[in-house]
Enzyme design. Structure first.
Site, PDB file in Angstrom:
ATOM      1  N   ASP A 184       0.839  -1.204   0.000  1.00 50.26           N
ATOM      2  CA  ASP A 184       0.000   0.000   0.000  1.00 50.26           C
ATOM      3  C   ASP A 184       0.871   1.250   0.000  1.00 50.26           C
ATOM      4  OD1 ASP A 184      -2.353  -1.599   0.207  1.00 50.26           O
ATOM      5  OD2 ASP A 184      -1.931  -1.865   2.336  1.00 50.26           O
ATOM      6  N   HIS A 211      -5.545  -3.550   5.516  1.00 51.10           N
ATOM      7  CA  HIS A 211      -5.156  -3.876   4.143  1.00 51.10           C
ATOM      8  C   HIS A 211      -6.329  -4.466   3.357  1.00 51.10           C
ATOM      9  CE1 HIS A 211      -2.756  -4.878   0.697  1.00 51.10           C
ATOM     10  NE2 HIS A 211      -3.158  -6.139   0.771  1.00 51.10           N
TER      11      HIS A 211
HETATM   12  N1  LIG Z   1      -0.390  -8.384   1.840  1.00 55.31           N
HETATM   13  C1  LIG Z   1      -0.471  -7.984   0.594  1.00 55.31           C
HETATM   14  O1  LIG Z   1      -0.255  -6.806   0.298  1.00 55.31           O
HETATM   15  C2  LIG Z   1      -0.734  -8.955  -0.498  1.00 55.31           C
HETATM   16  C3  LIG Z   1      -1.181 -10.218  -0.214  1.00 55.31           C
HETATM   17  N2  LIG Z   1      -1.417 -11.127  -1.200  1.00 55.31           N
HETATM   18  C4  LIG Z   1      -1.878 -12.460  -0.813  1.00 55.31           C
HETATM   19  O2  LIG Z   1      -0.799 -13.385  -0.851  1.00 55.31           O
HETATM   20  C5  LIG Z   1      -1.301 -14.711  -0.986  1.00 55.31           C
HETATM   21  C6  LIG Z   1      -0.513 -15.490  -2.031  1.00 55.31           C
HETATM   22  O3  LIG Z   1      -0.693 -14.929  -3.299  1.00 55.31           O
HETATM   23  P1  LIG Z   1       0.004 -15.592  -4.610  1.00 55.31           P
HETATM   24  O4  LIG Z   1       1.408 -15.880  -4.330  1.00 55.31           O
HETATM   25  O5  LIG Z   1      -0.360 -14.750  -5.754  1.00 55.31           O
HETATM   26  O6  LIG Z   1      -0.790 -16.980  -4.679  1.00 55.31           O
HETATM   27  P2  LIG Z   1      -0.310 -18.334  -5.420  1.00 55.31           P
HETATM   28  O7  LIG Z   1      -1.508 -19.219  -5.481  1.00 55.31           O
HETATM   29  O8  LIG Z   1       0.405 -18.020  -6.664  1.00 55.31           O
HETATM   30  O9  LIG Z   1       0.747 -18.944  -4.393  1.00 55.31           O
HETATM   31  C7  LIG Z   1       0.377 -19.374  -3.128  1.00 55.31           C
HETATM   32  C8  LIG Z   1       1.284 -20.513  -2.734  1.00 55.31           C
HETATM   33  O10 LIG Z   1       0.905 -20.925  -1.428  1.00 55.31           O
HETATM   34  C9  LIG Z   1       1.085 -22.333  -1.387  1.00 55.31           C
HETATM   35  N3  LIG Z   1       0.355 -22.925  -0.277  1.00 55.31           N
HETATM   36  C10 LIG Z   1      -0.952 -23.248  -0.169  1.00 55.31           C
HETATM   37  N4  LIG Z   1      -1.180 -23.828   1.013  1.00 55.31           N
HETATM   38  C11 LIG Z   1       0.002 -23.875   1.672  1.00 55.31           C
HETATM   39  C12 LIG Z   1       0.412 -24.363   2.929  1.00 55.31           C
HETATM   40  N5  LIG Z   1      -0.445 -24.936   3.771  1.00 55.31           N
HETATM   41  N6  LIG Z   1       1.710 -24.233   3.254  1.00 55.31           N
HETATM   42  C13 LIG Z   1       2.591 -23.643   2.425  1.00 55.31           C
HETATM   43  N7  LIG Z   1       2.261 -23.173   1.213  1.00 55.31           N
HETATM   44  C14 LIG Z   1       0.977 -23.286   0.845  1.00 55.31           C
HETATM   45  C15 LIG Z   1       0.586 -22.810  -2.749  1.00 55.31           C
HETATM   46  O11 LIG Z   1       1.074 -24.121  -3.025  1.00 55.31           O
HETATM   47  C16 LIG Z   1       1.183 -21.740  -3.655  1.00 55.31           C
HETATM   48  O12 LIG Z   1       2.465 -22.107  -4.128  1.00 55.31           O
HETATM   49  C17 LIG Z   1      -2.779 -14.537  -1.322  1.00 55.31           C
HETATM   50  O13 LIG Z   1      -3.553 -14.770  -0.165  1.00 55.31           O
HETATM   51  C18 LIG Z   1      -2.889 -13.086  -1.741  1.00 55.31           C
HETATM   52  O14 LIG Z   1      -4.167 -12.557  -1.561  1.00 55.31           O
HETATM   53  C19 LIG Z   1      -1.193 -10.799  -2.514  1.00 55.31           C
HETATM   54  C20 LIG Z   1      -0.731  -9.553  -2.859  1.00 55.31           C
HETATM   55  C21 LIG Z   1      -0.520  -8.526  -1.888  1.00 55.31           C
HETATM   56  O1  LIG Z   2      -5.699  -7.323  -4.011  1.00 54.25           O
HETATM   57  C1  LIG Z   2      -5.372  -8.474  -3.686  1.00 54.25           C
HETATM   58  O2  LIG Z   2      -6.154  -9.434  -3.608  1.00 54.25           O
HETATM   59  C2  LIG Z   2      -3.936  -8.704  -3.344  1.00 54.25           C
HETATM   60  C3  LIG Z   2      -3.499  -7.623  -2.445  1.00 54.25           C
HETATM   61  O3  LIG Z   2      -3.702  -7.672  -1.244  1.00 54.25           O
HETATM   62  C4  LIG Z   2      -2.951  -6.415  -3.053  1.00 54.25           C
HETATM   63  O4  LIG Z   2      -2.565  -6.412  -4.230  1.00 54.25           O
HETATM   64  O5  LIG Z   2      -2.905  -5.396  -2.350  1.00 54.25           O
END
Ligand SMILES: NC(=O)C1=CN([C@@H]2O[C@H](COP(=O)(O)OP(=O)(O)OC[C@H]3O[C@@H](n4cnc5c(N)ncnc54)[C@H](O)[C@@H]3O)[C@@H](O)[C@H]2O)C=CC1
Ligand SMILES: O=C([O-])CC(=O)C(=O)O
Length: 348
Positions: A184, A211
């Protein structure tokens, strides 16, 4: 591409952002620094892979532990060939989770499902709450003193989930649990620099609250350098920052949410945690932490990072009427997301 070429490319790009300084000013040499183990849970995912790469480039890391339910041996083998300080190990499957976590100084959690168009972050709760709960239980068992950087959404609920798990295991220390809201801040800086026509590398903007949607509250009145933006421009910048995640989700059209910018933001935040642990003074970042800044038990604001994690949580400073209204408007949603996380752990 050899190291010299990559270094020179990064050096050129660093003129646009001081925040990548760990990739540049210290180059890729092994600056004398204490041994630090960083573990990424979800390391084979969209965020996990580029984040693992960026952590491999960080000379403050001596041991990089990459865990996922599957796919990590390949990611680890690939990343391990990069000629930087840290030793890389990959772990796949629950029976290797303990080994992955043992001795960690920092655990970064981007494990879980991302959004598709039309979903809110809260729609991810059903799946991600359980994932975060079981990973937090393992952290409590294998590395209870680690700093936890929670990326998995909905952050407004997953951080309280982790806190309740740690409390139930008798290992909770509020100074060591962080919701990563750095993306953010990264977005607010980028959008502000574009509108104010200032050098993005010089920009600072605190982002407070939580967030998700309106809980993300950028404080553009405190942005530096100062710019003469109209009320309409501030309203538009605020909305764009709040909707930044959705902008990416829609552009990716079903193929997930922000991964590359999130990996960057996650690497910046973990680097700040490492610097704090190593005793670097005045390391300040925004993060969603246990807080008494408002009546809500968790809230994102500027925090000072140190040897124990959070050393100081800063107040909000003077707010404009618009920001004050935004603050009042976000409280109900943030409160209910926090309560939802707490209730999940207690089974009601
Ligand atoms: N805090 C923030 O600003 C942001 C948060 N996110 C969040 O981050 C998370 C991941 O996003 P992506 O990497 O794009 O998803 P993705 O689906 O590409 O990767 C997630 C990974 O987590 C793994 N996974 C699932 N269960 C698991 C477990 N029990 N133990 C270990 N690994 C496990 C999957 O195998 C996969 O490799 C989502 O919840 C998304 O909303 C995404 C962008 C920004
Ligand atoms: O928007 C989403 O789902 C992933 C996230 O938290 C971000 O990009 O800020």
């Amino acid at each position: 591409m050899n190291t010299t070429m990559l270094r020179s490319i990064l050096k050129r790009s660093s003129s646009t952002s001081s925040t990548v300084s760990y990739l540049t000013s210290r180059g890729f040499s092994s600056a004398p620094a204490p041994e630090r183990k960083v573990t990424v849970l979800g390391a084979a995912g969209g965020i996990g892979q580029p984040l693992s790469l960026l952590m491999k480039l960080n000379p403050l890391v001596s041991s990089l532990s990459l865990y996922d339910i599957a796919g990590t041996p390949g990611v680890a083998a690939d990343v391990s060939h990069i000629n930087t300080r840290s030793e890389v190990k990959g772990y796949a499957g629950e029976d290797q989770l303990g080994q992955a976590l043992e001795g960690s100084d920092i655990v970064i959690i981007p494990a879980g499902v991302p959004r598709k168009p039309g979903m809110t972050r809260d729609d991810l709760f059903k799946i991600n709450a359980g994932i975060v709960k079981s990973l937090s239980e393992a952290i409590a068992k294998y590395c209870p003193n680690a700093l936890v950087n929670m990326i998995s959404n909905p952050v407004n609920s997953t951080v309280p989930i982790a806190a309740e798990v740690f409390k139930s295991k008798g290992v909770y220390d509020e100074r060591r649990l962080f919701g990563v809201t750095t993306l953010d801040v990264v977005r607010a800086k980028t959008f502000y620099a574009g509108k104010a026509k200032v050098n993005v590398a010089d920009v600072n903007v605190p982002v407070v609250g939580g967030h998700a949607g309106i809980t993300i509250l950028p404080l553009f009145s405190q942005a530096s350098p100062k710019a003469n933006l109209s009320d309409e421009e501030i309203i538009a910048l605020t909305k764009r920052t709040q909707d930044g995640g959705t902008e990416v989700v829609e552009a990716k059209a079903g193929k997930g949410s922000a991964t590359l910018s999130m990996a960057y933001a996650g690497a910046i935040f973990a680097d700040a945690c490492l610097k704090g642990l190593n005793g670097v003074p005045d390391v300040i970042e925004c993060s969603f932490v246990q807080s008494s800044v408002t009546e809500l038990p968790f809230f994102a604001s500027k925090v000072r990072l140190g040897k124990n994690g959070v050393e100081e949580v800063f107040g909000l400073g003077p707010l404009t009427d618009f920001e004050q209204q935004g603050l009042e408007a976000l409280k109900a949603e943030l409160k209910s997301s926090i309560e939802k996380g707490v209730a999940f752990v207690h089974g009601n």
